[in-house]
Design a protein around this motif. Structure first.
Motif, PDB file in Angstrom:
ATOM      1  N   THR A   1     -12.415   4.134  30.313  1.00 13.87           N
ATOM      2  CA  THR A   1     -12.042   4.925  31.498  1.00 13.87           C
ATOM      3  C   THR A   1     -10.870   5.861  31.240  1.00 13.87           C
ATOM      4  O   THR A   1     -10.415   6.521  32.178  1.00 13.87           O
ATOM      5  CB  THR A   1     -11.679   3.996  32.673  1.00 13.87           C
ATOM      6  OG1 THR A   1     -10.665   3.083  32.253  1.00 13.87           O
ATOM      7  CG2 THR A   1     -12.905   3.231  33.161  1.00 13.87           C
ATOM      8  N   ALA A   2     -10.383   5.945  30.008  1.00 10.41           N
ATOM      9  CA  ALA A   2      -9.244   6.822  29.734  1.00 10.41           C
ATOM     10  C   ALA A   2      -9.332   7.360  28.311  1.00 10.41           C
ATOM     11  O   ALA A   2      -9.824   6.687  27.411  1.00 10.41           O
ATOM     12  CB  ALA A   2      -7.939   6.059  29.920  1.00 10.41           C
ATOM     13  N   HIS A   3      -8.841   8.588  28.153  1.00 13.15           N
ATOM     14  CA  HIS A   3      -8.731   9.177  26.826  1.00 13.15           C
ATOM     15  C   HIS A   3      -7.666  10.262  26.883  1.00 13.15           C
ATOM     16  O   HIS A   3      -7.200  10.623  27.959  1.00 13.15           O
ATOM     17  CB  HIS A   3     -10.066   9.745  26.337  1.00 13.15           C
ATOM     18  CG  HIS A   3     -10.513  10.968  27.065  1.00 13.15           C
ATOM     19  ND1 HIS A   3     -11.163  10.924  28.277  1.00 13.15           N
ATOM     20  CD2 HIS A   3     -10.393  12.285  26.759  1.00 13.15           C
ATOM     21  CE1 HIS A   3     -11.437  12.157  28.678  1.00 13.15           C
ATOM     22  NE2 HIS A   3     -10.976  13.003  27.774  1.00 13.15           N
TER      23      HIS A   3
ATOM     24  N   GLU B   1      -2.756  15.370  27.142  1.00  7.90           N
ATOM     25  CA  GLU B   1      -2.650  14.819  28.493  1.00  7.90           C
ATOM     26  C   GLU B   1      -3.624  13.649  28.660  1.00  7.90           C
ATOM     27  O   GLU B   1      -4.760  13.696  28.214  1.00  7.90           O
ATOM     28  CB  GLU B   1      -2.994  15.917  29.513  1.00  7.90           C
ATOM     29  CG  GLU B   1      -2.658  15.587  30.929  1.00  7.90           C
ATOM     30  CD  GLU B   1      -1.169  15.576  31.217  1.00  7.90           C
ATOM     31  OE1 GLU B   1      -0.766  14.851  32.136  1.00  7.90           O
ATOM     32  OE2 GLU B   1      -0.414  16.292  30.522  1.00  7.90           O
ATOM     33  N   ALA B   2      -3.146  12.584  29.308  1.00 15.61           N
ATOM     34  CA  ALA B   2      -4.010  11.427  29.567  1.00 15.61           C
ATOM     35  C   ALA B   2      -4.991  11.758  30.686  1.00 15.61           C
ATOM     36  O   ALA B   2      -4.613  12.326  31.712  1.00 15.61           O
ATOM     37  CB  ALA B   2      -3.168  10.223  29.952  1.00 15.61           C
TER      38      ALA B   2
ATOM     39  N   THR C   1     -15.260  10.704  28.150  1.00 20.13           N
ATOM     40  CA  THR C   1     -14.406   9.588  27.734  1.00 20.13           C
ATOM     41  C   THR C   1     -15.133   8.699  26.734  1.00 20.13           C
ATOM     42  O   THR C   1     -14.541   8.247  25.745  1.00 20.13           O
ATOM     43  CB  THR C   1     -13.944   8.770  28.957  1.00 20.13           C
ATOM     44  OG1 THR C   1     -13.260   9.643  29.851  1.00 20.13           O
ATOM     45  CG2 THR C   1     -13.021   7.643  28.545  1.00 20.13           C
ATOM     46  N   VAL C   2     -16.408   8.448  26.961  1.00 14.07           N
ATOM     47  CA  VAL C   2     -17.186   7.639  26.013  1.00 14.07           C
ATOM     48  C   VAL C   2     -17.235   8.353  24.669  1.00 14.07           C
ATOM     49  O   VAL C   2     -17.014   7.732  23.615  1.00 14.07           O
ATOM     50  CB  VAL C   2     -18.601   7.357  26.556  1.00 14.07           C
ATOM     51  CG1 VAL C   2     -19.458   6.664  25.511  1.00 14.07           C
ATOM     52  CG2 VAL C   2     -18.521   6.525  27.834  1.00 14.07           C
TER      53      VAL C   2
END
Length: 100
Positions: free
Chosen positions: A10-12, A18-19, A29-30
């Motif tokens: 759920t994050a990259h 920038e997050a 993200t995947v």
């Protein structure tokens, strides 16, 4: 490398550093997660993933990441997580020492 995860990508980090956080998981993200797994694997890192959670779909994703990197998936309870992490770290150190 030790990774503690619920399995949900759920994050990259965006190209500008920038997050980016998004739920449900976004294809971007995947893709970023898989790119990072591949980069770490090329660098010689093995990812051992400590899976917290029991969702079958997320378990498949974590299993695929471990296979892709030559790592393992461990599924400790939250109470046993610390013990599992320390044992895995010590096992890895002993393996490096024996190989050296």
């Amino acid at each position: 490398m030790l990774v503690v995860t619920d399995g949900e990508p759920t994050a990259h980090l965006a190209d500008d550093g920038e997050a980016v956080f998004a739920w449900p998981p976004q294809p971007e993200t995947v893709r970023a997660t898989v790119r990072e797994v591949d980069a770490l694997t090329r660098f010689g890192a093995t990812l051992n993933l400590f899976m917290l959670g029991e969702d079958p779909g997320l378990q498949r994703f974590v299993d695929a990441v471990a296979r892709r990197s030559g790592g393992r998936v461990l599924t400790p309870s939250a109470q046993d997580l610390g013990r599992y992490v320390v044992q895995d770290y010590l096992r890895a150190r002993q393996g490096r020492r024996a190989a050296g």
